[in-house]
Design a protein around this motif. Structure first.
Motif, short mmCIF file in Angstrom:
data_model
loop_
_atom_site.label_atom_id
_atom_site.label_comp_id
_atom_site.label_asym_id
_atom_site.label_seq_id
_atom_site.Cartn_x
_atom_site.Cartn_y
_atom_site.Cartn_z
N ARG A 131 0.83 -1.19 0.00
CA ARG A 131 0.00 0.00 0.00
C ARG A 131 0.86 1.24 0.00
O ARG A 131 1.93 1.28 0.58
CB ARG A 131 -0.91 0.02 1.24
N THR A 146 -1.03 5.16 4.68
CA THR A 146 -1.95 4.81 5.73
C THR A 146 -3.07 5.83 5.73
O THR A 146 -2.87 6.96 6.12
CB THR A 146 -1.24 4.81 7.10
N LYS A 179 -9.60 -1.26 8.32
CA LYS A 179 -9.43 -0.55 7.05
C LYS A 179 -9.87 0.90 7.29
O LYS A 179 -10.97 1.15 7.79
CB LYS A 179 -10.30 -1.19 5.97
N THR A 182 -12.49 -4.74 9.91
CA THR A 182 -11.33 -5.59 9.71
C THR A 182 -11.59 -6.54 8.54
O THR A 182 -12.74 -6.73 8.13
CB THR A 182 -11.01 -6.41 10.97
N SER A 183 -10.53 -7.14 8.02
CA SER A 183 -10.66 -8.05 6.89
C SER A 183 -11.59 -9.22 7.25
O SER A 183 -11.49 -9.80 8.34
CB SER A 183 -9.29 -8.60 6.50
N VAL A 207 -2.17 -8.54 11.80
CA VAL A 207 -2.34 -7.13 11.38
C VAL A 207 -1.02 -6.37 11.40
O VAL A 207 -0.98 -5.19 11.04
CB VAL A 207 -3.37 -6.40 12.28
N GLU A 267 1.58 -6.55 9.52
CA GLU A 267 2.06 -6.13 8.20
C GLU A 267 1.43 -4.81 7.76
O GLU A 267 1.99 -4.09 6.94
CB GLU A 267 1.80 -7.22 7.17
N ASN A 268 0.26 -4.48 8.29
CA ASN A 268 -0.37 -3.20 7.95
C ASN A 268 0.50 -2.03 8.35
O ASN A 268 0.44 -0.96 7.73
CB ASN A 268 -1.73 -3.08 8.63
#
Length: 291
Positions: A13, A16, A65, A71-72, A241, A243-244
């Motif tokens: 990505r 943020t 998100k 959340t996913s 989470v 890796e976000n």
């Protein structure tokens, strides 16, 4: 969770939320690094006076998100990860502790959680979990408590310990703290309450803090790290989470951050918990996710 889970980078990505990428430049001079770190420390001090987030709120915030506010749907790890956060938060606040290892030096996963102080914390979720620990005799292990609090147990007598709607309750806490807002979204067959990000500065600081812990402020010794930050790294990884926080980094910094996280995950947790000045319950929670 398998320790190998940290090695893959799923997405790259650009940033943020609306705050742009949070990157650490490898070419910054030492003087500039010190100045930047001092400024961030000042912001953290100011932030802690205005809005203090719990460990579970920080993990949820990393997983949400930004624009969608949820959340996913594919993340089946965050539920147990948040319960681990609750146990560590109670341990760091001096409400519970891990029973002593004894002469036989029992492993972390074989030792029980004991009540240390039953005074309320002021946090509804923490106090609910604390009440369950207080009422349970004989005591239970960390791994059992994570299963009970998650409702993932085959014992019907233990289902009363389940903490329900944890993500929604934490999101509401973040709404009250001005970090998120509340909206309704339609998903074809149903409506869902979502919590998009409103305070991008707060999340950017959180992401920056996690990045700094394994890059510019890396100390190469888990016991010199702040216990909350060490817990955040372990539990964010357990919740899938982490890796976000690293996705916005350039490739070199990303690989270095992941390498250092792996170093933490591969520590001998029983040995680490036996060192002076540590919190054994914290390490027991880590062990329950890295077994």
């Amino acid at each position: 969770m398998n320790r190998e889970g940290v090695v893959q980078r799923r997405t790259a990505r650009v940033g943020t939320g609306g705050g742009g990428p949070v990157e650490i430049s490898s070419g910054t001079s030492e003087l500039e690094d010190r100045r930047t770190n001092n400024e961030l420390d000042d912001m953290d001090d100011l932030d802690s006076k205005e809005t203090r987030l719990t460990l579970m709120e920080e993990v949820l915030l990393l997983g949400l998100k930004d624009k969608e506010g949820y959340t996913s749907f594919w993340n089946d790890c965050i539920s147990s990860g948040l319960r681990g956060c609750i146990l560590i938060e109670l341990g760091l606040r001096g409400r519970v502790e891990l029973e002593k290892g004894g002469m036989r030096k029992r492993s972390l996963l074989g030792r029980k959680i004991l009540l240390k102080n039953d005074s309320p914390t002021g946090d509804v979720l923490l106090d609910e979990a604390l009440k369950h620990v207080k009422e349970t005799d004989p005591p239970e292990t960390v791994q059992n408590w994570i299963e009970y609090l998650s409702g993932e147990t085959w014992n019907p007598l233990k289902l009363r310990y389940q903490l329900k709607n944890v993500r929604e309750r934490l999101a509401k806490n973040l709404v009250e703290k001005g970090v998120l807002t509340t909206e309704k979204q339609n998903f074809l067959l149903f409506d869902m309450t979502t919590h998009p990000l409103t305070d991008n500065i707060m999340k950017t600081r959180l992401v920056k803090k996690v990045q700094d812990a394994v890059l510019s402020k890396w100390v190469n010794d888990a016991h010199r790290m702040d216990k909350r930050m060490l817990s955040l790294i372990f539990l964010a990884h357990a919740s899938d989470v982490l890796e976000n926080a690293f996705a916005p980094l350039n490739d070199d910094d990303y690989e270095l951050a992941m390498k250092r996280v792996r170093e933490l995950l591969y520590l001998d947790l029983d040995n680490e918990s036996a060192k002076p000045g540590t919190n054994e319950l914290m390490w027991a929670v880590f062990a329950s996710f890295t077994k």
